[in-house]
Design a protein around this motif. Structure first.
Motif, PDB file in Angstrom:
ATOM      1  N   ALA A  66       0.811  -1.217   0.000  1.00  0.00           N
ATOM      2  CA  ALA A  66       0.000   0.000   0.000  1.00  0.00           C
ATOM      3  C   ALA A  66       0.849   1.273   0.000  1.00  0.00           C
ATOM      4  N   ASP A  67       2.158   1.125   0.101  1.00  0.00           N
ATOM      5  CA  ASP A  67       3.083   2.262   0.117  1.00  0.00           C
ATOM      6  C   ASP A  67       3.636   2.446  -1.291  1.00  0.00           C
ATOM      7  N   GLU A  68       3.176   3.478  -1.970  1.00  0.00           N
ATOM      8  CA  GLU A  68       3.551   3.664  -3.369  1.00  0.00           C
ATOM      9  C   GLU A  68       5.050   3.874  -3.555  1.00  0.00           C
ATOM     10  N   HIS A  69       5.709   4.476  -2.568  1.00  0.00           N
ATOM     11  CA  HIS A  69       7.149   4.720  -2.685  1.00  0.00           C
ATOM     12  C   HIS A  69       7.939   3.421  -2.518  1.00  0.00           C
ATOM     13  N   ALA A  70       7.537   2.610  -1.535  1.00  0.00           N
ATOM     14  CA  ALA A  70       8.208   1.326  -1.324  1.00  0.00           C
ATOM     15  C   ALA A  70       8.018   0.412  -2.519  1.00  0.00           C
ATOM     16  N   MET A  71       6.822   0.418  -3.099  1.00  0.00           N
ATOM     17  CA  MET A  71       6.574  -0.472  -4.227  1.00  0.00           C
ATOM     18  C   MET A  71       7.219   0.044  -5.506  1.00  0.00           C
ATOM     19  N   ALA A  72       7.301   1.355  -5.664  1.00  0.00           N
ATOM     20  CA  ALA A  72       8.032   1.895  -6.821  1.00  0.00           C
ATOM     21  C   ALA A  72       9.491   1.465  -6.753  1.00  0.00           C
ATOM     22  N   ALA A  73      10.060   1.470  -5.554  1.00  0.00           N
ATOM     23  CA  ALA A  73      11.437   1.014  -5.381  1.00  0.00           C
ATOM     24  C   ALA A  73      11.560  -0.473  -5.688  1.00  0.00           C
ATOM     25  N   ALA A  74      10.535  -1.251  -5.314  1.00  0.00           N
ATOM     26  CA  ALA A  74      10.556  -2.684  -5.599  1.00  0.00           C
ATOM     27  C   ALA A  74      10.519  -2.945  -7.102  1.00  0.00           C
ATOM     28  N   PHE A  75       9.640  -2.232  -7.816  1.00  0.00           N
ATOM     29  CA  PHE A  75       9.574  -2.379  -9.272  1.00  0.00           C
ATOM     30  C   PHE A  75      10.913  -1.992  -9.902  1.00  0.00           C
ATOM     31  N   ASP A  76      11.500  -0.909  -9.427  1.00  0.00           N
ATOM     32  CA  ASP A  76      12.792  -0.478  -9.957  1.00  0.00           C
ATOM     33  C   ASP A  76      13.866  -1.538  -9.709  1.00  0.00           C
ATOM     34  N   ALA A  77      13.824  -2.165  -8.550  1.00  0.00           N
ATOM     35  CA  ALA A  77      14.814  -3.188  -8.220  1.00  0.00           C
ATOM     36  C   ALA A  77      14.687  -4.396  -9.143  1.00  0.00           C
ATOM     37  N   VAL A  78      13.451  -4.765  -9.474  1.00  0.00           N
ATOM     38  CA  VAL A  78      13.238  -5.896 -10.381  1.00  0.00           C
ATOM     39  C   VAL A  78      13.783  -5.562 -11.763  1.00  0.00           C
ATOM     40  N   GLU A  79      13.488  -4.366 -12.237  1.00  0.00           N
ATOM     41  CA  GLU A  79      13.976  -3.965 -13.562  1.00  0.00           C
ATOM     42  C   GLU A  79      15.503  -3.877 -13.576  1.00  0.00           C
TER      43      GLU A  79
END
Length: 245
Positions: A66-79
């Motif tokens: 639910a934390d858009e900043h934490a999940m944006a970082a997660a997506f970036d890490a996957v990429e």
């Protein structure tokens, strides 16, 4: 495969009962997989080690869905790890049961935050990041149809997920990205057993024509189809429940 390299999947709630089964199913299908966790980093790391030891490709990423900043970082890490994302499977969710008349509003805010806001955040990021030809798969529940007492708040969040997912499928026209919801029936996971009484578990076990609970692998096989070969299934809620009425 994409240009000779594995397709890439991010599985939120990847350390949960269904989430872990989905991770294994996608790895078996040749995906490189990011195992997302909210709190159990040790389990995520162990799962990644098991996959990589067997010759697969996997990384662990953390964060509150639910934390858009934490999940944006997660997506970036996957990429960063794999070069892109083709499939997002959002299994993360919580279940807190109780009658509507007596339901604690703090618990309601908590379940809405994780199940609905979390799905919105992940779906929004998936819409921005998933490569053309990919898939987004969210999770609902068959209780949106069976309407069992004490499931009201949980069902409210999941019915909203269904609506959100079906509209996103239409909004991604022209991208060749499928967007679907999987709605499991009663499935033998820790979340299910922790949330239901022995009497309810027994009743649900006998409620389907197959006279058993679903297994996480039953759900994962449907997810694997939607993530890969089932390209003509789009904008749907797929009920995976053994024939539960």
């Amino acid at each position: 495969m994409r240009d000779g390299t594995p397709r890439v999947a991010l599985v939120t709630g990847g350390t949960g009962g269904i989430g872990e089964a989905v991770v294994h199913a996608l790895v078996d299908d040749g995906f490189a997989v990011a195992v997302h966790y909210a709190g159990n980093k040790t389990k995520a790391d162990t799962l990644v080690e098991t996959i990589t030891a067997a010759g697969g490709r996997a990384v662990a990423v953390g964060g509150d869905v639910a934390d858009e900043h934490a999940m944006a970082a997660a997506f970036d890490a996957v990429e960063s790890a794999f070069g892109g994302i083709d499939v997002v499977v959002n299994t993360a969710g919580i279940m807190v049961l109780g009658p509507i008349a007596d339901y604690d509003l703090d618990q309601f805010d908590r379940i809405v935050r994780t199940n609905l806001r979390g799905t919105f955040v992940v779906s929004q990021l998936a819409a921005r990041h998933v490569r053309d030809g990919g898939a987004i798969i969210n999770f609902s529940t068959s209780v949106t149809r069976t309407q069992l007492p004490k499931y009201g708040p949980y069902v409210a969040t999941k019915a909203a997920v269904e609506g959100l997912t079906l509209i996103l499928a239409r909004e991604l026209r022209g991208r060749d990205v499928t967007v679907n919801t999987v709605a499991p029936g009663p499935t033998a996971t820790p979340l299910f057993f922790d949330s239901n009484t022995e009497q309810t578990v027994a009743a649900l076990t006998n409620a389907t024509p197959l006279e058993r609970l679903g297994r996480p692998e039953d759900i994962a096989s449907t997810v694997a189809q939607l993530a890969g070969p089932a390209r003509w299934t789009n904008g749907q809620t797929v009920f995976v429940n053994g024939g539960l009425a």
